[in-house]
Design an enzyme around this catalytic site. Structure first.
Site, PDB file in Angstrom:
ATOM      1  N   TYR A   1       0.823  -1.217   0.000  1.00  7.64           N
ATOM      2  CA  TYR A   1       0.000   0.000   0.000  1.00  7.64           C
ATOM      3  C   TYR A   1       0.855   1.264   0.000  1.00  7.64           C
ATOM      4  O   TYR A   1       0.441   2.286  -0.553  1.00  7.64           O
ATOM      5  CB  TYR A   1      -1.007  -0.016   1.157  1.00  7.64           C
ATOM      6  CG  TYR A   1      -2.152  -0.953   0.852  1.00  7.64           C
ATOM      7  CD1 TYR A   1      -3.175  -0.565  -0.012  1.00  7.64           C
ATOM      8  CD2 TYR A   1      -2.180  -2.242   1.350  1.00  7.64           C
ATOM      9  CE1 TYR A   1      -4.196  -1.439  -0.348  1.00  7.64           C
ATOM     10  CE2 TYR A   1      -3.190  -3.125   1.026  1.00  7.64           C
ATOM     11  CZ  TYR A   1      -4.202  -2.720   0.178  1.00  7.64           C
ATOM     12  OH  TYR A   1      -5.211  -3.588  -0.169  1.00  7.64           O
TER      13      TYR A   1
ATOM     14  N   ARG B   1       1.458   1.847  -3.591  1.00  5.09           N
ATOM     15  CA  ARG B   1       0.244   2.370  -4.252  1.00  5.09           C
ATOM     16  C   ARG B   1       0.069   3.860  -3.921  1.00  5.09           C
ATOM     17  O   ARG B   1      -0.304   4.656  -4.755  1.00  5.09           O
ATOM     18  CB  ARG B   1      -1.017   1.618  -3.799  1.00  5.09           C
ATOM     19  CG  ARG B   1      -1.022   0.109  -3.979  1.00  5.09           C
ATOM     20  CD  ARG B   1      -1.310  -0.308  -5.393  1.00  5.09           C
ATOM     21  NE  ARG B   1      -0.211  -0.012  -6.300  1.00  5.09           N
ATOM     22  CZ  ARG B   1       0.946  -0.676  -6.306  1.00  5.09           C
ATOM     23  NH1 ARG B   1       1.190  -1.654  -5.481  1.00  5.09           N
ATOM     24  NH2 ARG B   1       1.886  -0.358  -7.163  1.00  5.09           N
TER      25      ARG B   1
ATOM     26  N   ASN C   1     -13.090   3.014  -5.808  1.00  5.11           N
ATOM     27  CA  ASN C   1     -11.653   3.329  -5.861  1.00  5.11           C
ATOM     28  C   ASN C   1     -11.152   3.821  -4.516  1.00  5.11           C
ATOM     29  O   ASN C   1     -11.855   4.529  -3.795  1.00  5.11           O
ATOM     30  CB  ASN C   1     -11.389   4.382  -6.942  1.00  5.11           C
ATOM     31  CG  ASN C   1     -11.764   3.880  -8.313  1.00  5.11           C
ATOM     32  OD1 ASN C   1     -11.946   2.673  -8.496  1.00  5.11           O
ATOM     33  ND2 ASN C   1     -11.888   4.777  -9.269  1.00  5.11           N
TER      34      ASN C   1
ATOM     35  N   HIS D   1     -14.719   1.110  -0.667  1.00  4.69           N
ATOM     36  CA  HIS D   1     -13.630   0.179  -0.331  1.00  4.69           C
ATOM     37  C   HIS D   1     -12.476   0.849   0.415  1.00  4.69           C
ATOM     38  O   HIS D   1     -11.372   0.328   0.426  1.00  4.69           O
ATOM     39  CB  HIS D   1     -13.119  -0.507  -1.606  1.00  4.69           C
ATOM     40  CG  HIS D   1     -14.153  -1.383  -2.252  1.00  4.69           C
ATOM     41  ND1 HIS D   1     -14.084  -1.812  -3.556  1.00  4.69           N
ATOM     42  CD2 HIS D   1     -15.296  -1.914  -1.751  1.00  4.69           C
ATOM     43  CE1 HIS D   1     -15.149  -2.566  -3.829  1.00  4.69           C
ATOM     44  NE2 HIS D   1     -15.899  -2.634  -2.764  1.00  4.69           N
TER      45      HIS D   1
ATOM     46  N   GLY E   1     -16.333   2.598 -15.590  1.00  5.63           N
ATOM     47  CA  GLY E   1     -15.044   1.974 -15.284  1.00  5.63           C
ATOM     48  C   GLY E   1     -15.068   0.899 -14.227  1.00  5.63           C
ATOM     49  O   GLY E   1     -14.099   0.740 -13.498  1.00  5.63           O
ATOM     50  N   THR E   2     -16.152   0.141 -14.159  1.00  5.44           N
ATOM     51  CA  THR E   2     -16.148  -1.007 -13.247  1.00  5.44           C
ATOM     52  C   THR E   2     -16.643  -2.252 -13.978  1.00  5.44           C
ATOM     53  O   THR E   2     -17.599  -2.190 -14.739  1.00  5.44           O
ATOM     54  CB  THR E   2     -16.983  -0.766 -11.963  1.00  5.44           C
ATOM     55  OG1 THR E   2     -17.114  -2.007 -11.259  1.00  5.44           O
ATOM     56  CG2 THR E   2     -18.358  -0.195 -12.236  1.00  5.44           C
ATOM     57  N   SER E   3     -15.966  -3.376 -13.711  1.00  2.06           N
ATOM     58  CA  SER E   3     -16.354  -4.630 -14.360  1.00  2.06           C
ATOM     59  C   SER E   3     -17.619  -5.213 -13.726  1.00  2.06           C
ATOM     60  O   SER E   3     -18.155  -6.197 -14.212  1.00  2.06           O
ATOM     61  CB  SER E   3     -15.210  -5.641 -14.252  1.00  2.06           C
ATOM     62  OG  SER E   3     -14.936  -5.916 -12.883  1.00  2.06           O
TER      63      SER E   3
END
Ligand code: APR
Length: 229
Positions: free
Chosen positions: A55, A58, A89, A106, A172-174
């Site tokens: 992280y 990231r 995100n 999240h 932009g999300t599956s």
């Protein structure tokens, strides 16, 4: 006349053009790691140093990224609509662009929290969280992230927001990860849904859904045209 409510559900794809990799375009690996190693309570128990480092990297990367025209387009929509963004995100690019109402499902990369009292959440200064950094009660701090297998505390609020949508936008999300993907079920049946994604995500086609097969930087401006002309 009061503005209509426009609700956005965003995912990794909106930040892709800012240089942040999506999750499911990389053979199930996230920046070369198995997600369960770096994004689960088991991973944290097994090797917290690896998780902290992951992280930290990231976060360091996020400090080098800027919002793109997809994020900025969603800010422009606030001129015409009461916009709420529900994002999966952990980056803060919606906020950096200037969106005024953002709910993170999240967690948030730039925040950390106590490992013994989840109500103790702090803004992290800089990019690095170290082993030995503690909360005011003396417990180790961890990333303020919802890991796989953990509850999603913001989902109830997100459901209430989705249920009030006059227009619902998915970008932009599956739509692979629940409970976020299930939010579509709470959108009122008369509400038009727009889906912006270069690849078709896993949704059930219906007459209310318009699919804009574009990247975020192209698709969001197209959406603005559709909604305002
Ligand atoms: N613009 C818009 N969409 C894009 C772009 C782009 N430039 N590039 C890729 N996409 C799309 C992909 O086609 C895909 O449908 O973004 C989507 C990204 O999907 P995922 O990688 O599965 O990301 P997401 O849906 O946000 O993942 C959900 O899973 O790993 C967990 O907690 C993590 O929040 C994450 C959740």
């Amino acid at each position: 006349m009061s503005k209509k409510k426009l609700v956005v559900l965003s995912g990794a794809g909106i930040s892709a053009e800012s240089g942040i990799k999506t999750f499911r375009d990389n053979n199930g690996l996230w920046e070369n790691h198995d997600v369960t190693e770096v994004a689960s309570p088991q991973g944290w128990a097994k090797d917290p140093h690896l998780v902290l480092d992951f992280y930290n990297q990231r976060r360091k990367q996020l400090y080098e990224c800027q919002p793109n025209n997809g994020h900025y387009g969603l800010v422009e929509l606030e001129k015409y609509f009461e916009v709420s963004i529900i994002t999966q995100n952990i980056d803060d690019l919606h906020e950096q662009a200037g969106s005024s109402d953002v709910l993170h499902l999240h967690g948030e990369l730039k925040k950390v929290r106590s490992t013994t009292d989840e109500s103790l959440v702090y803004d992290l200064e800089g990019w690095e969280l170290k082993w030995g950094d503690t909360c005011e009660k003396g417990s180790q701090l961890r990333p303020h992230i919802v890991w796989f297998g953990e509850a999603v505390p913001a989902i109830e609020t997100a459901i209430e927001i989705a249920a009030r949508a006059d227009i619902f936008v998915v970008v932009g999300t599956s739509l692979n990860v629940y409970p976020a993907a299930g939010l579509l079920n709470y959108v009122p049946s008369a509400t038009p849904i727009y889906i912006i994604d270069p690849h078709q995500p896993a949704f059930t086609p219906s007459k209310n859904i318009t699919f804009i097969q574009e990247k975020g930087t192209e698709g969001v401006p197209q959406l603005i045209n559709l909604l305002t002309n």
